[in-house]
Design an enzyme around this catalytic site. Structure first.
Site, PDB file in Angstrom:
ATOM      1  N   ARG A 227       0.849  -1.185   0.000  1.00 44.65           N
ATOM      2  CA  ARG A 227       0.000   0.000   0.000  1.00 44.65           C
ATOM      3  C   ARG A 227       0.887   1.238   0.000  1.00 44.65           C
ATOM      4  O   ARG A 227       1.992   1.208   0.552  1.00 44.65           O
ATOM      5  CB  ARG A 227      -0.914   0.039   1.245  1.00 44.65           C
ATOM      6  CG  ARG A 227      -2.048  -0.959   1.205  1.00 44.65           C
ATOM      7  CD  ARG A 227      -3.120  -0.601   0.164  1.00 44.65           C
ATOM      8  NE  ARG A 227      -4.194  -1.573   0.111  1.00 44.65           N
ATOM      9  CZ  ARG A 227      -4.302  -2.554  -0.793  1.00 44.65           C
ATOM     10  NH1 ARG A 227      -3.394  -2.697  -1.744  1.00 44.65           N
ATOM     11  NH2 ARG A 227      -5.331  -3.383  -0.772  1.00 44.65           N
ATOM     12  N   GLU A 255      -4.741   7.748  -4.421  1.00 46.86           N
ATOM     13  CA  GLU A 255      -4.992   7.124  -5.722  1.00 46.86           C
ATOM     14  C   GLU A 255      -6.315   7.613  -6.282  1.00 46.86           C
ATOM     15  O   GLU A 255      -7.277   7.734  -5.513  1.00 46.86           O
ATOM     16  CB  GLU A 255      -5.030   5.595  -5.571  1.00 46.86           C
ATOM     17  CG  GLU A 255      -3.672   5.031  -5.168  1.00 46.86           C
ATOM     18  CD  GLU A 255      -3.666   3.510  -5.013  1.00 46.86           C
ATOM     19  OE1 GLU A 255      -4.700   2.863  -5.219  1.00 46.86           O
ATOM     20  OE2 GLU A 255      -2.611   2.969  -4.665  1.00 46.86           O
ATOM     21  N   HIS A 274      -1.935   0.731  -9.776  1.00 46.68           N
ATOM     22  CA  HIS A 274      -2.564  -0.272  -8.888  1.00 46.68           C
ATOM     23  C   HIS A 274      -3.199  -1.420  -9.692  1.00 46.68           C
ATOM     24  O   HIS A 274      -4.394  -1.709  -9.582  1.00 46.68           O
ATOM     25  CB  HIS A 274      -3.616   0.388  -7.978  1.00 46.68           C
ATOM     26  CG  HIS A 274      -3.904  -0.408  -6.740  1.00 46.68           C
ATOM     27  ND1 HIS A 274      -4.204   0.170  -5.528  1.00 46.68           N
ATOM     28  CD2 HIS A 274      -3.948  -1.754  -6.523  1.00 46.68           C
ATOM     29  CE1 HIS A 274      -4.410  -0.781  -4.626  1.00 46.68           C
ATOM     30  NE2 HIS A 274      -4.264  -1.959  -5.205  1.00 46.68           N
TER      31      HIS A 274
END
Ligand code: NDP
Length: 311
Positions: A227, A255, A274
C-alpha cells in the site's frame, strides 16, 4: 429475498450485473443491491471495495463485510469502521500468481536494465550494457502471506536468493525467514532488491522511511505493491538516484496519483496504476458466493480478519 449490498469503487456500473451472474452460478438465495438503492441499508452482508465508510457505518443492519480484494485496510482502517462487524476477504491463488508475474517483471527489468536498452534503441546504439549477476542478488520480500509466499517461491525458482520477513518465523525451503525488528533491519542492510507485500496496519504504516532507506545498500531496487502508506513518499524521493537506483511502485498514498505529484517526473521511479494483481471475478466469485451461503446458514467462512492485528 436476503439482500447483499455491493459497492466497488472506480468500476463501471455494469460490473454489479457481472458479479451477480458469476455469484449466482454458485449460490442463488440473495439479491445484490447497489449503494444508491433505497434498500441498501437493509442488507446484513456487504461486498465492498473502497466504499464510502461514513455512509455505510450508518447502516445498522450490517453484520458482515467481505472485501472484494485481498487487502482490508480500505474497510478496517477507516475511522468510521464499526468493530462489531465481522470482516472477511478474498484469498485467490490467481491474484497471488498475477502479483508474482508483476514482481518478476519488475525484478528482471532492473537486473537486465530493460529501460536502458529501450533508451539505446532510440539512439540506434547496439552494445551490451552488462547486467547484474543473478546468483549474487538477494531479494527481500516483506510480507510472506498468501501473496508473498508465492512471489518468494517463484523468485527462488528463478535462481534468486530470497529472504522473507513476517511476524511469525516460517519454515519454507525457498526462503530464509526473518521476523521482528532485528530481522527487518538485517534484510534492509543485506538485500539488493526490496519487495513490499505487507498489509497496511498500525504496525506497518510508514515502515519504509528515511531512517530505513538510509540503511539500504547503494543502488538498490525498491518495489512496492503493498500500500502507498507503507512508505513516506517524500523520504523515498530524497533517496531516489542515490541509495535507490530504481523504485517501481504500484500503490500510492492518494490514488489515482495526483497529476502534480513529484513521482511522475522522477526518472528513478516507475509508476503503475494499482494493477499488479487485480481482483478476477471469474476466479473469486465462487468463494464469495460460498461465504455468503455459509453466513446465511449461521456458519463462519474462511479468511476472517483479525481486527486486533489489522489483517
Ligand atoms: P496476508 O494477510 O496473507 O499476509 C500478510 C503478511 O504480512 C504475513 O506474512 C504477515 O506475517 C505479514 N505481516 C503483517 N504484519 C506484520 C508485521 N507487523 N511485521 C511483520 N510481518 C507482518 O496478506 P496477502 O499476502 O494476501 O496480501 C498482502 C497485501 O498485499 C494486502 O494487504 C494488500 O495491501 C496488498 N495487495 C496489493 C495488491 C495490488 O494490486 N497492488 C493486490 C492484492 C494485495 P505472518 O505470516 O506472520 O502473519
Amino acid at each position: 429475498m436476503k439482500k447483499v449490498l455491493f459497492y466497488q469503487k472506480d468500476t463501471p456500473k455494469h460490473q454489479i450485473k457481472l458479479w451477480n451472474i458469476k455469484l449466482k452460478k454458485w449460490y442463488k438465495d440473495f439479491n445484490l443491491v447497489d449503494l444508491d438503492d433505497p434498500r441498501a441499508s437493509e442488507a446484513p452482508i456487504a461486498l465492498l471495495w473502497k466504499a464510502p465508510m461514513e455512509k455505510i457505518s450508518k447502516f445498522n443492519n450490517l453484520e458482515v463485510i467481505i472485501s472484494l480484494g485481498q487487502g482490508v485496510d480500505h474497510i478496517i482502517n477507516d475511522i468510521n469502521f464499526n468493530e462489531n462487524i465481522s470482516v472477511y476477504r478474498i484469498v485467490d491463488p490467481y491474484m497471488a500468481k498475477s502479483m508474482s508475474h508483476w514482481v518478476i517483471l519488475s525484478v528482471l527489468n532492473y537486473i537486465r536494465d530493460y529501460e536502458g536498452y529501450r533508451k539505446q534503441q532510440i539512439n540506434k546504439i547496439y552494445k551490451s550494457r552488462g547486467h547484474l549477476d543473478f546468483k549474487k542478488i538477494k531479494i527481500g520480500v516483506y510480507g510472506i502471506g498468501e501473496i508473498g509466499k508465492v512471489v518468494a517461491k517463484d523468485l527462488n525458482t528463478l535462481g534468486f536468493d530470497v529472504l522473507g520477513w513476517s511476524r511469525a518465523k516460517k519454515k519454507f525451503d525457498f526462503l530464509k525467514s526473518y521476523n521482528n525488528k532485528d530481522g527487518f533491519n538485517f534484510m534492509i542492510k543485506k538485500c539488493d532488491i526490496h519487495v513490499c507485500l505487507l498489509p497496511l496496519t498500525r504496525d506497518t504504516k510508514k515502515i519504509f522511511n528515511s531512517d530505513i532507506f538510509s540503511k539500504m545498500k547503494r543502488g538498490v531496487c525498491f518495489i512496492n505493491a503493498g500500500r502507498g502508506e507503507h512508505i513516506v513518499e517524500k523520504d523515498l524521493i530524497s533517496f531516489c538516484g542515490n541509495k535507490i537506483k530504481l523504485a517501481i511502485l504500484d500503490v500510492f498514498g492518494v490514488e489515482p496519483l495526483p497529476k502534480n505529484h513529484p513521482f511522475w517526473n522522477n526518472k528513478n521511479i516507475v509508476i503503475w496504476p494499482h494493477v499488479s494483481a487485480e481482483t478476477n471475478i471469474e476466479t473469486s466469485a465462487k468463494q464469495v458466493a460460498e461465504a455468503i451461503k455459509l453466513i446465511h446458514s449461521g456458519k463462519i467462512p474462511e479468511n476472517k480478519i483479525d481486527l486486533k492485528l489489522g489483517y
